[in-house]
Design a protein around this motif. Sequence first.
Motif, PDB file in Angstrom:
ATOM      1  N   THR A  56       0.847  -1.185   0.000  1.00 61.44           N
ATOM      2  CA  THR A  56       0.000   0.000   0.000  1.00 61.44           C
ATOM      3  C   THR A  56       0.887   1.241   0.000  1.00 61.44           C
ATOM      4  OG1 THR A  56      -1.875   1.095   1.081  1.00 61.44           O
ATOM      5  CG2 THR A  56      -0.174   0.176   2.515  1.00 61.44           C
ATOM      6  N   THR A  57       0.287   2.393  -0.279  1.00 66.85           N
ATOM      7  CA  THR A  57       1.055   3.634  -0.285  1.00 66.85           C
ATOM      8  C   THR A  57       1.729   3.831   1.075  1.00 66.85           C
ATOM      9  OG1 THR A  57      -0.520   4.600  -1.824  1.00 66.85           O
ATOM     10  CG2 THR A  57       0.936   6.105  -0.676  1.00 66.85           C
ATOM     11  N   GLY A  58       3.002   4.151   1.043  1.00 67.44           N
ATOM     12  CA  GLY A  58       3.727   4.382   2.289  1.00 67.44           C
ATOM     13  C   GLY A  58       4.530   3.193   2.768  1.00 67.44           C
ATOM     14  N   LEU A  59       4.327   2.026   2.161  1.00 70.71           N
ATOM     15  CA  LEU A  59       5.187   0.875   2.431  1.00 70.71           C
ATOM     16  C   LEU A  59       6.173   0.756   1.270  1.00 70.71           C
ATOM     17  CD1 LEU A  59       2.967  -2.001   3.889  1.00 70.71           C
ATOM     18  CD2 LEU A  59       4.922  -0.929   4.974  1.00 70.71           C
ATOM     19  N   ASN A  66      -2.174   3.366  -9.878  1.00 72.13           N
ATOM     20  CA  ASN A  66      -2.513   4.664  -9.293  1.00 72.13           C
ATOM     21  C   ASN A  66      -3.677   4.559  -8.323  1.00 72.13           C
ATOM     22  OD1 ASN A  66      -0.526   6.020 -10.656  1.00 72.13           O
ATOM     23  ND2 ASN A  66      -1.838   6.581 -12.370  1.00 72.13           N
ATOM     24  N   GLN A  67      -4.683   3.773  -8.687  1.00 71.28           N
ATOM     25  CA  GLN A  67      -5.925   3.756  -7.908  1.00 71.28           C
ATOM     26  C   GLN A  67      -6.087   2.541  -7.020  1.00 71.28           C
ATOM     27  OE1 GLN A  67      -8.696   4.746 -11.386  1.00 71.28           O
ATOM     28  NE2 GLN A  67      -9.615   5.911  -9.728  1.00 71.28           N
ATOM     29  N   TYR A  68      -5.264   1.515  -7.193  1.00 74.46           N
ATOM     30  CA  TYR A  68      -5.479   0.316  -6.393  1.00 74.46           C
ATOM     31  C   TYR A  68      -4.168  -0.400  -6.115  1.00 74.46           C
ATOM     32  CZ  TYR A  68      -4.728  -2.627 -10.504  1.00 74.46           C
ATOM     33  OH  TYR A  68      -4.171  -3.255 -11.582  1.00 74.46           O
ATOM     34  N   SER A  69      -4.251  -1.281  -5.135  1.00 74.52           N
ATOM     35  CA  SER A  69      -3.158  -2.203  -4.833  1.00 74.52           C
ATOM     36  C   SER A  69      -3.781  -3.485  -4.307  1.00 74.52           C
ATOM     37  CB  SER A  69      -2.208  -1.604  -3.786  1.00 74.52           C
ATOM     38  OG  SER A  69      -1.197  -2.537  -3.443  1.00 74.52           O
ATOM     39  N   THR A  70      -3.263  -4.597  -4.768  1.00 79.78           N
ATOM     40  CA  THR A  70      -3.760  -5.879  -4.285  1.00 79.78           C
ATOM     41  C   THR A  70      -2.580  -6.813  -4.084  1.00 79.78           C
ATOM     42  OG1 THR A  70      -5.284  -7.716  -4.720  1.00 79.78           O
ATOM     43  CG2 THR A  70      -4.132  -6.775  -6.624  1.00 79.78           C
ATOM     44  N   TRP A  71      -2.677  -7.667  -3.105  1.00 77.64           N
ATOM     45  CA  TRP A  71      -1.573  -8.579  -2.839  1.00 77.64           C
ATOM     46  C   TRP A  71      -2.056  -9.872  -2.213  1.00 77.64           C
ATOM     47  CZ3 TRP A  71      -2.477  -4.246   0.123  1.00 77.64           C
ATOM     48  CH2 TRP A  71      -2.699  -4.431   1.494  1.00 77.64           C
ATOM     49  N   LEU A  72      -1.260 -10.887  -2.420  1.00 77.01           N
ATOM     50  CA  LEU A  72      -1.483 -12.190  -1.806  1.00 77.01           C
ATOM     51  C   LEU A  72      -0.142 -12.676  -1.298  1.00 77.01           C
ATOM     52  CD1 LEU A  72      -3.574 -15.177  -3.027  1.00 77.01           C
ATOM     53  CD2 LEU A  72      -1.173 -15.544  -2.487  1.00 77.01           C
ATOM     54  N   SER A  73      -0.104 -13.063  -0.047  1.00 78.09           N
ATOM     55  CA  SER A  73       1.132 -13.616   0.518  1.00 78.09           C
ATOM     56  C   SER A  73       0.828 -14.971   1.149  1.00 78.09           C
ATOM     57  CB  SER A  73       1.738 -12.668   1.559  1.00 78.09           C
ATOM     58  OG  SER A  73       0.942 -12.618   2.722  1.00 78.09           O
ATOM     59  N   SER A  92      -2.583 -14.552   3.391  1.00 84.62           N
ATOM     60  CA  SER A  92      -3.301 -13.290   3.525  1.00 84.62           C
ATOM     61  C   SER A  92      -3.560 -12.723   2.137  1.00 84.62           C
ATOM     62  CB  SER A  92      -2.511 -12.285   4.376  1.00 84.62           C
ATOM     63  OG  SER A  92      -1.333 -11.886   3.721  1.00 84.62           O
ATOM     64  N   LEU A  93      -4.723 -12.119   1.985  1.00 87.22           N
ATOM     65  CA  LEU A  93      -5.143 -11.533   0.712  1.00 87.22           C
ATOM     66  C   LEU A  93      -5.802 -10.205   1.014  1.00 87.22           C
ATOM     67  CD1 LEU A  93      -5.700 -11.814  -2.383  1.00 87.22           C
ATOM     68  CD2 LEU A  93      -7.870 -12.902  -1.767  1.00 87.22           C
ATOM     69  N   ALA A  94      -5.444  -9.171   0.275  1.00 89.54           N
ATOM     70  CA  ALA A  94      -6.014  -7.846   0.540  1.00 89.54           C
ATOM     71  C   ALA A  94      -6.113  -7.051  -0.754  1.00 89.54           C
ATOM     72  CB  ALA A  94      -5.173  -7.097   1.567  1.00 89.54           C
ATOM     73  N   PHE A  95      -7.003  -6.060  -0.711  1.00 92.49           N
ATOM     74  CA  PHE A  95      -7.240  -5.193  -1.868  1.00 92.49           C
ATOM     75  C   PHE A  95      -7.636  -3.821  -1.350  1.00 92.49           C
ATOM     76  CE2 PHE A  95     -10.238  -3.325  -4.933  1.00 92.49           C
ATOM     77  CZ  PHE A  95      -9.445  -3.314  -6.083  1.00 92.49           C
ATOM     78  N   ASN A  96      -6.948  -2.782  -1.812  1.00 94.97           N
ATOM     79  CA  ASN A  96      -7.401  -1.434  -1.493  1.00 94.97           C
ATOM     80  C   ASN A  96      -7.580  -0.638  -2.778  1.00 94.97           C
ATOM     81  OD1 ASN A  96      -4.794  -0.294  -2.114  1.00 94.97           O
ATOM     82  ND2 ASN A  96      -4.123  -0.817  -0.050  1.00 94.97           N
ATOM     83  N   VAL A 115     -11.034   2.558   0.051  1.00 89.25           N
ATOM     84  CA  VAL A 115     -11.563   1.407   0.783  1.00 89.25           C
ATOM     85  C   VAL A 115     -10.517   0.298   0.750  1.00 89.25           C
ATOM     86  CG1 VAL A 115     -13.981   1.935   0.315  1.00 89.25           C
ATOM     87  CG2 VAL A 115     -12.716   0.471  -1.262  1.00 89.25           C
ATOM     88  N   ALA A 116     -10.572  -0.577   1.738  1.00 91.30           N
ATOM     89  CA  ALA A 116      -9.659  -1.721   1.799  1.00 91.30           C
ATOM     90  C   ALA A 116     -10.404  -2.916   2.365  1.00 91.30           C
ATOM     91  CB  ALA A 116      -8.444  -1.403   2.667  1.00 91.30           C
ATOM     92  N   LEU A 117     -10.158  -4.064   1.781  1.00 94.88           N
ATOM     93  CA  LEU A 117     -10.778  -5.307   2.217  1.00 94.88           C
ATOM     94  C   LEU A 117      -9.729  -6.394   2.186  1.00 94.88           C
ATOM     95  CD1 LEU A 117     -13.432  -6.855   2.961  1.00 94.88           C
ATOM     96  CD2 LEU A 117     -13.679  -7.304   0.509  1.00 94.88           C
ATOM     97  N   GLY A 118      -9.685  -7.209   3.237  1.00 92.27           N
ATOM     98  CA  GLY A 118      -8.670  -8.256   3.272  1.00 92.27           C
ATOM     99  C   GLY A 118      -9.020  -9.351   4.251  1.00 92.27           C
ATOM    100  N   GLY A 119      -8.295 -10.447   4.141  1.00 94.44           N
ATOM    101  CA  GLY A 119      -8.538 -11.583   5.019  1.00 94.44           C
ATOM    102  C   GLY A 119      -7.259 -12.309   5.369  1.00 94.44           C
TER     103      GLY A 119
END
Length: 853
Positions: free
Chosen positions: A197-200, A692-699, A728-732, A741-745
């Motif tokens: 995410t922005t800032g990491l 620019n508008q989103y970030s998604t990741w799976l670890s 872990s999976l997340a999307f902002n 908005v951000a959603l993750g599990g």
Amino acid sequence: MLYSISTMVNKVFLYILLSVSCLGMAQTNSQTVPLEEVITVLETQFDVKVSYAVNDVKDIFIEKPDPSLTLQETIAYLNSKTLLNFKLLDNRYITVSVIDKQISICGYVISLVDDSPLFGATIAVNNTNTGAVANTEGRFNLENISANAILTISFLGFETKQIAANQLFSPNGTCKRILLGEASEALNQVLITKFLTTGLQKLIDGSTVLNTKAFGILPGLIEPDILQSIQALPGVESVDESIANINVRGGTNDQNLVLWDGIKMYHSGHFFGLISAYNPYLTEKVVVTKNGTSTQYSDGVSSTINIFTKDKINSKINGGVGLNLISADAFVEIPITKNVAFHLSGRRSFTDAFSTPTYDNYFDRSFQDSEINTRSNNDNAQSSSDFLFYDYTAKLLVDLNDNHSFRANFISINNNLDYAESFTTSENTTESKTSNLTQNNLGYGLQWKGQWTDKFSTHITGYYSKYNVDATDNRVETDQRLTQSNEVLDTGIKLNSTLTVNQNLNILSGYQLNETGILNETTVSSPQYELTKKDVLINHAIFSEAEYRKNNTYFRAGVRVNYFQKFDKLVIEPRLNIRQKLSNRLALKLEGEFKNQSATQIVDFQDDFLGVENRRWILANNSSIPIATSKQGSFGVEFNQNNLNLEVTSFYKLVDGITASNQGFYNNFQYVNASGSYTAKGVEFLINKTANQYSTWLSYTYSTNDYEFETFTPSNFPNNVDIRHSLSLAFNYDILEDLQVALGGIWRTGKPYTKPIEGNETVQDGNTTFVNYDTPNSERLDEFLRLDASVNYSFEFSNAVKASLRAGVINLTDRKNSINRYYEVNPNNSNEAIEINNTSLGLTPNFSFRINF
């Protein structure tokens, strides 16, 4: 002859160069002309007189106005194309003046080294809270700002640049390029500018940086909680969802070295681990290193978490206030003079005044398995409890001159629990008493940085850290008073010197001295009993390392030599960190380190603090409590293309010198003294796509983690924090510029636990009955699953005052996750063991409102 040929070639080359230059000038002048020339034509065309200062109009070029325009239309055109004010006084005279116009500008922040865009660079308008963040192309936009404003453009690892807003103004909306050069002292450049995410950000040495100023949004969080945020990284998690128990590659929480502006911290959480105790709004960055650590850092055989607060002196007061459903906080940056400033922050819970659903959930989670709950179940007793926490920091910044600076820091972290209990006796009389538990960490630090020459600098750090947990337990029914204390006093001084051999090579050398004293004390009033134990340990260390980077190769290698004066013991620790880029997309990385740790925590089930806190710090004695040592190696592959980041890292870690009491066993080894080791090995996988508008990741992490205690039977069994599979999976997503908005599990296999032997659940030893446990850690809890969500909306009251509203929900599905399970002898049937389950947070909403000025 050769001389004449050379002269002829030079003349031809000079002629060509002059011809190209003249052609370029002719092409430029065909489009724009000097403003002074336009004014001369204006005076002749309309028979007017223009009054202006030569310095105001020189070096300004604009397109010629259309000759068919009227005088008023020509003046309007000039006002729109310049930052000057052309004013018609009458039919004859026109004045030209400089005014503070509101303008809109744009630009591209570009690396001077390789001409690449600096995604995530911050652009701040000085003395305001207005700013922007560069996108994937390095582009930013600022609207309606003062033409006289000064912009500060910064990016981690690069030199900060200040530029006037009017220098970026363009009448036709053209965006100018702003080139940033690398900071001369920073070989450890930024590798990935937007990581998760922005800032990491990801540094070239493999460490991860959390830049709180530019921090985006993570699922479930309403603030950039430092220690909650780092759990988004692969290999970092908490088996009981507490920051007081962060596990990095299978290690325990006390194996993480936490530094706050160079001060070693022994306590990091509020609510006994559910909330980070570090104010993120005066924090500049947090660097997390799992392996390949610099030799200047010792302790923390699992990881290093290095927290740096803001270190710049602003010319204007900046600050902010915030409120959520648990606490309120404020921070302020106060410039005293041009070279002196104060930074202050404070936070306090209001849980002692009134409660919220968020507080109720946190309280139930923190105290579910403590005497606070178990005693209140007594029919003859009534109880009440008040819990509060607060923290505050202060920092003095003094820039002595351009080459020398001085910093003084202070931090205080506090938790306080009051427990009042009344008991009705058989004679119908009521007795009341109050118990108390306090937990705090004080830290003082001094720093002096000196740049003696262009190639040589020093950094001296001194600190004092004091940690206390004190409990007074007054038991009404037995008329017994129990007091306990665990105190840590840590004093240290460190000298770093850095020699810049050339633009590719730095050499760091230094010396560090630490004195650590730990006190453990217990007193009982009836029967009278007192135990006091105090230990002191002094450690000297020298260290040196070379850091090299050129083209596609990054290399850092060094050694740290530790001498423990009390034991006359020498511990040598080599460190290695290599990254080799094979192509523009593919790189290999190799990391390795030896580390040691002399202060650890034990888990004391018999001598806990009100049943709430059962961990206490102790010092190594080189016999029953050895100095813990670790050996760790990792190898990985990285792939980057079009903001798609793919990483696969394998690791192996051996930690020797752990004790049974350090691990908190719920099995037959619970009260046995022994030392052993654990071996953690596995693979971390991460795929991250940013735009620019989103970030998604799976670890995903697969690991095995096993103990070895030679004196135990069996000697090998799974570690208490052996989590085989973790996903872990997340999307902002930025719905609008000001709405995210951000959603993750999180999903992971359950932690191990030990069951009693079926049919023979208890065993008696003299007058005491114990649970008769089966093979240690042979069972596992159910899988852990949690879904979280957050939303953030930002808006402005004015150019100088910004605000944000954030809402977050932890555990959206209200799943009852078991995070720990153990057994106790049934007080009503000594032949039976009863099962005790600790559960995670239920559905927990939170909300925050912030104003920054």
